[in-house]
Design an enzyme around this catalytic site. Structure first.
Site, PDB file in Angstrom:
ATOM      1  N   ASN A  60     -10.144   0.134  -0.285  1.00 41.59           N
ATOM      2  CA  ASN A  60      -8.680   0.183  -0.210  1.00 41.59           C
ATOM      3  C   ASN A  60      -8.113  -0.378  -1.516  1.00 41.59           C
ATOM      4  O   ASN A  60      -8.170  -1.589  -1.747  1.00 41.59           O
ATOM      5  CB  ASN A  60      -8.206  -0.634   0.993  1.00 41.59           C
ATOM      6  N   HIS A  67      -3.275   7.327   3.002  1.00 39.00           N
ATOM      7  CA  HIS A  67      -3.674   6.048   2.403  1.00 39.00           C
ATOM      8  C   HIS A  67      -5.045   5.677   2.955  1.00 39.00           C
ATOM      9  O   HIS A  67      -5.316   5.855   4.144  1.00 39.00           O
ATOM     10  CB  HIS A  67      -2.640   4.978   2.760  1.00 39.00           C
ATOM     11  N   CYS A  75       0.820  -1.221   0.000  1.00 35.76           N
ATOM     12  CA  CYS A  75       0.000   0.000   0.000  1.00 35.76           C
ATOM     13  C   CYS A  75       0.852   1.269   0.000  1.00 35.76           C
ATOM     14  O   CYS A  75       0.339   2.356  -0.275  1.00 35.76           O
ATOM     15  CB  CYS A  75      -0.944  -0.005   1.191  1.00 35.76           C
TER      16      CYS A  75
HETATM   17  N1  ACO Z   1     -18.731  -8.709   8.398  1.00 37.31           N
HETATM   18  C1  ACO Z   1     -19.253  -9.038   9.597  1.00 37.31           C
HETATM   19  N2  ACO Z   1     -18.517  -9.383  10.649  1.00 37.31           N
HETATM   20  C2  ACO Z   1     -17.176  -9.403  10.494  1.00 37.31           C
HETATM   21  C3  ACO Z   1     -16.559  -9.074   9.272  1.00 37.31           C
HETATM   22  C4  ACO Z   1     -17.394  -8.708   8.207  1.00 37.31           C
HETATM   23  N3  ACO Z   1     -16.912  -8.356   6.991  1.00 37.31           N
HETATM   24  N4  ACO Z   1     -15.227  -9.182   9.432  1.00 37.31           N
HETATM   25  C5  ACO Z   1     -15.009  -9.552  10.704  1.00 37.31           C
HETATM   26  N5  ACO Z   1     -16.180  -9.697  11.340  1.00 37.31           N
HETATM   27  C6  ACO Z   1     -16.411 -10.097  12.708  1.00 37.31           C
HETATM   28  C7  ACO Z   1     -15.302 -10.928  13.286  1.00 37.31           C
HETATM   29  O1  ACO Z   1     -15.453 -12.281  12.913  1.00 37.31           O
HETATM   30  C8  ACO Z   1     -15.472 -10.681  14.764  1.00 37.31           C
HETATM   31  O2  ACO Z   1     -16.510 -11.522  15.207  1.00 37.31           O
HETATM   32  P1  ACO Z   1     -16.431 -12.202  16.675  1.00 37.31           P
HETATM   33  O3  ACO Z   1     -16.425 -11.055  17.640  1.00 37.31           O
HETATM   34  O4  ACO Z   1     -17.662 -13.036  16.731  1.00 37.31           O
HETATM   35  O5  ACO Z   1     -15.158 -12.987  16.694  1.00 37.31           O
HETATM   36  C9  ACO Z   1     -15.981  -9.252  14.827  1.00 37.31           C
HETATM   37  O6  ACO Z   1     -16.472  -8.932  13.523  1.00 37.31           O
HETATM   38  C10 ACO Z   1     -14.924  -8.260  15.260  1.00 37.31           C
HETATM   39  O7  ACO Z   1     -13.760  -8.490  14.465  1.00 37.31           O
HETATM   40  P2  ACO Z   1     -12.496  -7.612  14.657  1.00 37.31           P
HETATM   41  O8  ACO Z   1     -11.430  -8.128  13.751  1.00 37.31           O
HETATM   42  O9  ACO Z   1     -12.172  -7.509  16.106  1.00 37.31           O
HETATM   43  O10 ACO Z   1     -13.028  -6.202  14.135  1.00 37.31           O
HETATM   44  P3  ACO Z   1     -12.313  -4.816  14.092  1.00 37.31           P
HETATM   45  O11 ACO Z   1     -13.167  -3.801  14.721  1.00 37.31           O
HETATM   46  O12 ACO Z   1     -10.879  -4.901  14.543  1.00 37.31           O
HETATM   47  O13 ACO Z   1     -12.294  -4.507  12.542  1.00 37.31           O
HETATM   48  C11 ACO Z   1     -10.860  -4.523  10.601  1.00 37.31           C
HETATM   49  C12 ACO Z   1     -11.607  -5.350  11.641  1.00 37.31           C
HETATM   50  C13 ACO Z   1     -11.888  -3.746   9.795  1.00 37.31           C
HETATM   51  C14 ACO Z   1     -10.099  -5.467   9.698  1.00 37.31           C
HETATM   52  C15 ACO Z   1      -9.921  -3.557  11.332  1.00 37.31           C
HETATM   53  O14 ACO Z   1      -9.121  -4.219  12.265  1.00 37.31           O
HETATM   54  C16 ACO Z   1      -9.018  -2.853  10.345  1.00 37.31           C
HETATM   55  O15 ACO Z   1      -9.447  -2.095   9.513  1.00 37.31           O
HETATM   56  N6  ACO Z   1      -7.713  -3.073  10.484  1.00 37.31           N
HETATM   57  C17 ACO Z   1      -6.778  -2.487   9.552  1.00 37.31           C
HETATM   58  C18 ACO Z   1      -6.527  -3.485   8.539  1.00 37.31           C
HETATM   59  C19 ACO Z   1      -6.465  -2.898   7.160  1.00 37.31           C
HETATM   60  O16 ACO Z   1      -6.968  -1.845   6.866  1.00 37.31           O
HETATM   61  N7  ACO Z   1      -5.835  -3.634   6.314  1.00 37.31           N
HETATM   62  C20 ACO Z   1      -5.724  -3.208   4.977  1.00 37.31           C
HETATM   63  C21 ACO Z   1      -4.389  -3.477   4.458  1.00 37.31           C
HETATM   64  S1  ACO Z   1      -3.189  -2.640   5.329  1.00 37.31           S
HETATM   65  C22 ACO Z   1      -3.248  -1.126   4.863  1.00 37.31           C
HETATM   66  O17 ACO Z   1      -3.782  -0.801   3.853  1.00 37.31           O
HETATM   67  C23 ACO Z   1      -2.603  -0.163   5.768  1.00 37.31           C
END
Ligand code: ACO
Length: 317
Positions: free
Chosen positions: A276, A246, A113
Site C-alpha cells: 500500500n 486503491h 490514500c
Molecule cells: N503478522 C502476524 N500476525 C499479525 C500481524 C502480522 N503482521 N498483524 C496482526 N496479527 C495478528 C493480530 O495480533 C491478531 O492476533 P490475536 O488473534 O492473537 O489477537 C491476529 O493477527 C488477527 O488480527 P486482526 O487484526 O483481527 O486481523 P485481520 O484479519 O483483521 O487483518 C488487517 C488485519 C490486515 C490490518 C486488516 O484488517 C486490513 O487490511 N484492514 C484494512 C486496513 C488497511 O488496509 N489499512 C491501510 C490504510 S487504509 C487504506 O489504505 C484504505
C-alpha cells in the site's frame, strides 16, 4: 473541455523488502502477510530518496511519455501526506526539480490514500474551467517514515512510491476524465490517524488504525461510489473495461469483485509487488498497465483513505 490523460509515470525506491526479510523481532511471517493482505514485498526509501525525488522521477517519466515539455505544464498538484517538509509543498519542490520557471500554481492536497483522486479532481476542474492546459497530477508518499516499525499490525502493510499522469486540455473529444467525485466523512478521523502532528507533538507521529473498521468502510464506499458512477454516467457494469482500485488489501479488492459481480480480469491488482503506497497506488497501477490500455476503454478509479476520504473517477482512453 476535457482533461485527456496523455502521459503516465511511476517511481519506486531502490530498496525492496520481501515479507521474509522483515525483522524477526516483528514476529510475523510471509504466510500471514500474504494470506491476510496479498502483499509480498514493499519498497522503502533510503539515502538520497524522498517523496519529492520519487514524485519528480514519476513526473519526468510521464512528461516523456506524453512528449510534453516541462515548461508547458501550467499546473502541478501532488496528493501526499508525507511531503519532504511541512512547507513548502512537495509540488513546489517538483516544480524546482523540473526547472519549471513559468510561475504555474503548484500545491499539495492532503487526502491520505485518496490523494491522487482528490488531485485529479482539482486538476480536472482547472482544465474544464480553462485555467490550465497541461496539468501534472502526482500521487506520492513515503509511509515508511511514519510507521511504527514495532507494530506488526500496521508496518507490514505499507511501502513508498510515486505515480504521475499528464492531463491535456482537449475540445470535441470523447476521451478524458468523464466523471470524478470525491467525498469525506470527518466523523471517522480517529479510525486511521497519525499519533501526532506539527501543531500537537511537533512531529509527524506514526500510523494508527482500526484495521477491521477501515476494511469494512473501504468495501462499502468502493461499492457505493462505483454504483453512483455507473448511474450518473448511464452505464452498466458491462460498459466498464478496467477498474483500478486503491491497493490496501487484496481481500478488500476480492470483496469488491464479489459484491459488484465484476469479472476479476477487469480489476487491476498490484498490491503484491508494491504494497500500500497510499496516494501512489492508483497512478503506479496505471503506469504498470499503460502499454496495454487501448483507446476507447472505460477505466474506473476507486479510492479510500484516512479522513475518511474516498472517491471515484471514470476515465476514457
Ligand atoms: N503478522 C502476524 N500476525 C499479525 C500481524 C502480522 N503482521 N498483524 C496482526 N496479527 C495478528 C493480530 O495480533 C491478531 O492476533 P490475536 O488473534 O492473537 O489477537 C491476529 O493477527 C488477527 O488480527 P486482526 O487484526 O483481527 O486481523 P485481520 O484479519 O483483521 O487483518 C488487517 C488485519 C490486515 C490490518 C486488516 O484488517 C486490513 O487490511 N484492514 C484494512 C486496513 C488497511 O488496509 N489499512 C491501510 C490504510 S487504509 C487504506 O489504505 C484504505
Amino acid at each position: 473541455m476535457k482533461s485527456v490523460v496523455v502521459g503516465f509515470g511511476g517511481a519506486l525506491p531502490q530498496k525492496c523488502i520481501k515479507n521474509d526479510e522483515l525483522p524477526a523481532s516483528l514476529n510475523t511471517s510471509d504466510e500471514w502477510i500474504s494470506q491476510r493482505t496479498g502483499i509480498k514485498q514493499r519498497y522503502v526509501i533510503g539515502e538520497g530518496e524522498s517523496t519529492s525525488t520519487l514524485a519528480t522521477k514519476a513526473a519526468k517519466e510521464a512528461l516523456d511519455f506524453a512528449k510534453v515539455s516541462p515548461n508547458d505544464i501550467d499546473l502541478i498538484v501532488v496528493g501526499t501526506t508525507t511531503g519532504d517538509y511541512t512547507f513548502p509543498a512537495t509540488a513546489c519542490v517538483v516544480q524546482k526539480n523540473l526547472n519549471i520557471t513559468n510561475g504555474c500554481p503548484s500545491f499539495d492536497v492532503s487526502a491520505a490514500c485518496s490523494g491522487f483522486i482528490y488531485a485529479l479532481d482539482v486538476a480536472d476542474s482547472f482544465i474544464r474551467t480553462r485555467k490550465a492546459k497541461h496539468a501534472l497530477v502526482i500521487g506520492a508518499d513515503s509511509f515508511s517514515k511514519i510507521l511504527d516499525w514495532n507494530d506488526r499490525a500496521s508496518c507490514v502493510l505499507f511501502g513508498d512510491g510515486a505515480g504521475a499522469v499528464v492531463l491535456k486540455a482537449e475540445e470535441n473529444t470523447d476521451k478524458g476524465v468523464q466523471y470524478c467525485k470525491i467525498y469525506s466523512d470527518g466523523s471517522y478521523t480517529d479510525f486511521l490517524i497519525t499519533s501526532g502532528g506539527v501543531a500537537t507533538t511537533q512531529a509527524s507521529g506514526v500510523v494508527t488504525m482500526k484495521g477491521r473498521e477501515v476494511f469494512k468502510f473501504a468495501v462499502e464506499k468502493f461499492c457505493d461510489s462505483f454504483h453512483e458512477l455507473l448511474e450518473q454516467n448511464n452505464l452498466t457494469i458491462d460498459d466498464i473495461d478496467l477498474v483500478v482500485p486503491h491497493q490496501a488489501n487484496v481481500r478488500i479488492i476480492n470483496k469488491l469483485i464479489d459484491v459488484l459481480k465484476i469479472d476479476s480480469k477487469k480489476v487491476v491488482v498490484t498490491i503484491d509487488k508494491h504494497s500500500n503506497t497510499s496516494a501512489a497506488t492508483i497512478p503506479l497501477a496505471l503506469n504498470e498497465i499503460k502499454d496495454t490500455i487501448s483507446t476507447n476503454k472505460n477505466i474506473v478509479l476507486l479510492s479510500m483513505g484516512a479522513g475518511f476520504t474516498w472517491g471515484a473517477a471514470l476515465i476514457r482512453m
